[in-house]
Motif scaffolding. Structure first.
Motif, PDB file in Angstrom:
ATOM      1  N   TYR A  61       0.834  -1.202   0.000  1.00 48.23           N
ATOM      2  CA  TYR A  61       0.000   0.000   0.000  1.00 48.23           C
ATOM      3  C   TYR A  61       0.870   1.253   0.000  1.00 48.23           C
ATOM      4  CZ  TYR A  61      -3.802  -3.122   1.368  1.00 48.23           C
ATOM      5  OH  TYR A  61      -4.731  -4.120   1.403  1.00 48.23           O
ATOM      6  N   GLY A  62       0.384   2.310  -0.642  1.00 47.10           N
ATOM      7  CA  GLY A  62       0.995   3.627  -0.517  1.00 47.10           C
ATOM      8  C   GLY A  62       0.455   4.248   0.759  1.00 47.10           C
ATOM      9  N   VAL A  63       1.300   4.919   1.518  1.00 48.53           N
ATOM     10  CA  VAL A  63       0.879   5.419   2.823  1.00 48.53           C
ATOM     11  C   VAL A  63       1.257   6.884   2.988  1.00 48.53           C
ATOM     12  CG1 VAL A  63       1.148   5.163   5.329  1.00 48.53           C
ATOM     13  CG2 VAL A  63       1.131   3.141   3.875  1.00 48.53           C
ATOM     14  N   GLU A  64       0.314   7.650   3.522  1.00 50.73           N
ATOM     15  CA  GLU A  64       0.569   9.006   3.986  1.00 50.73           C
ATOM     16  C   GLU A  64       0.137   9.019   5.440  1.00 50.73           C
ATOM     17  OE1 GLU A  64      -1.117  13.390   2.932  1.00 50.73           O
ATOM     18  OE2 GLU A  64      -0.485  12.142   1.242  1.00 50.73           O
ATOM     19  N   THR A  65       0.836   9.806   6.270  1.00 52.09           N
ATOM     20  CA  THR A  65       0.504   9.807   7.693  1.00 52.09           C
ATOM     21  C   THR A  65       0.100  11.200   8.173  1.00 52.09           C
ATOM     22  OG1 THR A  65       2.789  10.210   8.389  1.00 52.09           O
ATOM     23  CG2 THR A  65       2.096   7.902   8.171  1.00 52.09           C
ATOM     24  N   ALA A  66      -0.660  11.215   9.262  1.00 51.69           N
ATOM     25  CA  ALA A  66      -1.051  12.446   9.933  1.00 51.69           C
ATOM     26  C   ALA A  66      -1.019  12.184  11.430  1.00 51.69           C
ATOM     27  CB  ALA A  66      -2.451  12.873   9.501  1.00 51.69           C
ATOM     28  N   ALA A  67      -0.441  13.130  12.189  1.00 53.34           N
ATOM     29  CA  ALA A  67      -0.323  12.962  13.642  1.00 53.34           C
ATOM     30  C   ALA A  67      -1.453  13.637  14.402  1.00 53.34           C
ATOM     31  CB  ALA A  67       1.025  13.520  14.119  1.00 53.34           C
ATOM     32  N   THR A  68      -2.218  14.479  13.719  1.00 52.91           N
ATOM     33  CA  THR A  68      -3.312  15.188  14.381  1.00 52.91           C
ATOM     34  C   THR A  68      -4.563  15.140  13.499  1.00 52.91           C
ATOM     35  OG1 THR A  68      -2.833  17.332  13.369  1.00 52.91           O
ATOM     36  CG2 THR A  68      -1.687  16.825  15.441  1.00 52.91           C
ATOM     37  N   GLY A  69      -5.686  15.472  14.099  1.00 53.80           N
ATOM     38  CA  GLY A  69      -6.923  15.543  13.337  1.00 53.80           C
ATOM     39  C   GLY A  69      -6.859  16.629  12.272  1.00 53.80           C
ATOM     40  N   ALA A  70      -6.261  17.768  12.619  1.00 57.57           N
ATOM     41  CA  ALA A  70      -6.143  18.878  11.663  1.00 57.57           C
ATOM     42  C   ALA A  70      -5.317  18.469  10.445  1.00 57.57           C
ATOM     43  CB  ALA A  70      -5.528  20.099  12.345  1.00 57.57           C
ATOM     44  N   GLU A  71      -4.181  17.779  10.676  1.00 55.90           N
ATOM     45  CA  GLU A  71      -3.355  17.301   9.556  1.00 55.90           C
ATOM     46  C   GLU A  71      -4.155  16.340   8.680  1.00 55.90           C
ATOM     47  OE1 GLU A  71       0.369  15.501  10.698  1.00 55.90           O
ATOM     48  OE2 GLU A  71       0.859  17.172  12.027  1.00 55.90           O
ATOM     49  N   ALA A  72      -4.910  15.475   9.300  1.00 52.88           N
ATOM     50  CA  ALA A  72      -5.707  14.496   8.553  1.00 52.88           C
ATOM     51  C   ALA A  72      -6.738  15.199   7.678  1.00 52.88           C
ATOM     52  CB  ALA A  72      -6.401  13.536   9.518  1.00 52.88           C
ATOM     53  N   LEU A  73      -7.408  16.201   8.224  1.00 50.52           N
ATOM     54  CA  LEU A  73      -8.435  16.911   7.462  1.00 50.52           C
ATOM     55  C   LEU A  73      -7.837  17.689   6.295  1.00 50.52           C
ATOM     56  CD1 LEU A  73     -10.711  18.044  10.420  1.00 50.52           C
ATOM     57  CD2 LEU A  73     -11.158  16.220   8.743  1.00 50.52           C
ATOM     58  N   VAL A  74      -6.651  18.263   6.489  1.00 50.57           N
ATOM     59  CA  VAL A  74      -5.970  18.957   5.385  1.00 50.57           C
ATOM     60  C   VAL A  74      -5.627  17.951   4.290  1.00 50.57           C
ATOM     61  CG1 VAL A  74      -3.832  20.149   4.722  1.00 50.57           C
ATOM     62  CG2 VAL A  74      -5.084  20.879   6.753  1.00 50.57           C
ATOM     63  N   SER A  75      -5.059  16.817   4.666  1.00 53.87           N
ATOM     64  CA  SER A  75      -4.712  15.778   3.680  1.00 53.87           C
ATOM     65  C   SER A  75      -5.956  15.314   2.931  1.00 53.87           C
ATOM     66  CB  SER A  75      -4.056  14.576   4.363  1.00 53.87           C
ATOM     67  OG  SER A  75      -2.796  14.928   4.866  1.00 53.87           O
ATOM     68  N   MET A  93      -8.146  16.990  18.571  1.00 54.01           N
ATOM     69  CA  MET A  93      -9.588  16.751  18.493  1.00 54.01           C
ATOM     70  C   MET A  93      -9.814  15.252  18.559  1.00 54.01           C
ATOM     71  SD  MET A  93     -10.460  17.362  14.410  1.00 54.01           S
ATOM     72  CE  MET A  93      -9.779  18.978  14.328  1.00 54.01           C
ATOM     73  N   SER A  94     -11.024  14.847  18.828  1.00 57.51           N
ATOM     74  CA  SER A  94     -11.294  13.410  18.906  1.00 57.51           C
ATOM     75  C   SER A  94     -11.374  12.819  17.500  1.00 57.51           C
ATOM     76  CB  SER A  94     -12.601  13.148  19.648  1.00 57.51           C
ATOM     77  OG  SER A  94     -13.700  13.495  18.827  1.00 57.51           O
ATOM     78  N   GLY A  95     -11.116  11.547  17.408  1.00 55.95           N
ATOM     79  CA  GLY A  95     -11.268  10.847  16.137  1.00 55.95           C
ATOM     80  C   GLY A  95     -12.708  10.908  15.648  1.00 55.95           C
ATOM     81  N   ARG A  96     -13.653  10.932  16.585  1.00 56.07           N
ATOM     82  CA  ARG A  96     -15.073  11.084  16.214  1.00 56.07           C
ATOM     83  C   ARG A  96     -15.304  12.403  15.488  1.00 56.07           C
ATOM     84  NH1 ARG A  96     -19.478   8.308  18.492  1.00 56.07           N
ATOM     85  NH2 ARG A  96     -20.656  10.241  18.291  1.00 56.07           N
ATOM     86  N   LEU A 102     -15.183  14.360   8.042  1.00 55.49           N
ATOM     87  CA  LEU A 102     -14.969  13.597   6.808  1.00 55.49           C
ATOM     88  C   LEU A 102     -16.285  13.235   6.138  1.00 55.49           C
ATOM     89  CD1 LEU A 102     -12.197  10.977   7.656  1.00 55.49           C
ATOM     90  CD2 LEU A 102     -12.026  12.898   6.085  1.00 55.49           C
ATOM     91  N   ARG A 103     -17.267  12.839   6.948  1.00 59.98           N
ATOM     92  CA  ARG A 103     -18.534  12.357   6.411  1.00 59.98           C
ATOM     93  C   ARG A 103     -19.466  13.489   5.956  1.00 59.98           C
ATOM     94  NH1 ARG A 103     -16.200   8.168   5.049  1.00 59.98           N
ATOM     95  NH2 ARG A 103     -16.125   6.406   6.462  1.00 59.98           N
ATOM     96  N   GLU A 104     -19.143  14.744   6.323  1.00 61.07           N
ATOM     97  CA  GLU A 104     -19.984  15.871   5.908  1.00 61.07           C
ATOM     98  C   GLU A 104     -19.906  16.108   4.404  1.00 61.07           C
ATOM     99  OE1 GLU A 104     -18.731  19.235   8.226  1.00 61.07           O
ATOM    100  OE2 GLU A 104     -19.818  18.554  10.003  1.00 61.07           O
ATOM    101  N   LEU A 107     -13.658  14.989  -0.733  1.00 60.44           N
ATOM    102  CA  LEU A 107     -13.127  13.884  -1.526  1.00 60.44           C
ATOM    103  C   LEU A 107     -13.233  12.531  -0.832  1.00 60.44           C
ATOM    104  CD1 LEU A 107      -9.818  15.574  -2.791  1.00 60.44           C
ATOM    105  CD2 LEU A 107     -11.889  15.135  -4.124  1.00 60.44           C
ATOM    106  N   ASN A 108     -13.198  12.525   0.482  1.00 60.59           N
ATOM    107  CA  ASN A 108     -13.157  11.270   1.238  1.00 60.59           C
ATOM    108  C   ASN A 108     -14.429  10.995   2.028  1.00 60.59           C
ATOM    109  OD1 ASN A 108     -10.280  10.173   0.855  1.00 60.59           O
ATOM    110  ND2 ASN A 108     -10.003  12.361   1.188  1.00 60.59           N
ATOM    111  N   GLN A 109     -15.523  11.575   1.587  1.00 60.75           N
ATOM    112  CA  GLN A 109     -16.802  11.410   2.273  1.00 60.75           C
ATOM    113  C   GLN A 109     -17.219   9.940   2.342  1.00 60.75           C
ATOM    114  OE1 GLN A 109     -20.074  13.454   0.405  1.00 60.75           O
ATOM    115  NE2 GLN A 109     -21.216  13.559   2.308  1.00 60.75           N
TER     116      GLN A 109
END
Length: 169
Positions: A61-75, A93-96, A102-104, A107-109
């Protein structure tokens, strides 16, 4: 000691022309076959993040990482992933909350999400579209099986040898 000499070593940061120092957080890239599924690993613990990323890369698999919720949302705003692994306990922030955003929209909805957390239990993400919940410590085979269950399978695991004396290339 006089007459014997002394050797000194100094490690200096490599700098761009603009004077910016190369970040120690520079992402190592692993060359994978074209079309390899892209996974976003959202994990605040550096040891777990590296371990999960390496296990997924070894599985093709190709992998990109994020250490925070904010980084994940930007990615997730910038790129579409084939799947996301998500820790529920993050520093900002919580994973929830990440899952809710993400679900709102975006691209990754509809991207499959696999929760990997210490707080295992179906109730932690109740009401959210989640493919699987894995409890830490988790075996790499469990992560790969969860990805396969949601149809995210690497095409080929043939290695590619890259020879270059410049690590940044």
């Amino acid at each position: 000691t006089p007459g014997k000499g002394t050797i000194f070593y100094a490690v200096l940061p490599r700098a761009f022309r603009t004077g910016e120092v190369i970040s120690k957080k520079r992402k190592e890239q692993v060359m994978l076959p074209p079309g390899s599924p892209q996974i976003l690993v959202v994990e605040d613990d550096p040891n777990d993040r590296v371990w999960i990323a390496r296990a997924l890369q070894a599985a093709g698999y190709g992998v990109e990482t994020a250490a925070t919720g904010a980084e994940a949302l930007v990615s997730c705003r910038e790129k579409r992933f084939d799947a996301i692994t998500l820790d529920i306990i993050l520093p900002d922030m919580s994973g929830r909350a990440v899952l809710e955003k993400l679900r709102e929209r975006g691209l990754n909805q509809q991207t499959p999400v696999i929760v990997i957390t210490l707080l295992a239990g179906k109730g932690i993400v109740a009401g959210f579209q989640v493919i699987d919940i894995l409890s830490k410590p988790v075996a790499e085979s469990e992560i790969v099986l969860a990805l396969k269950r949601c149809g995210v399978v690497p095409r080929s695991r043939r290695p590619i040898l890259v020879v270059d004396d410049d690590r940044s290339a």
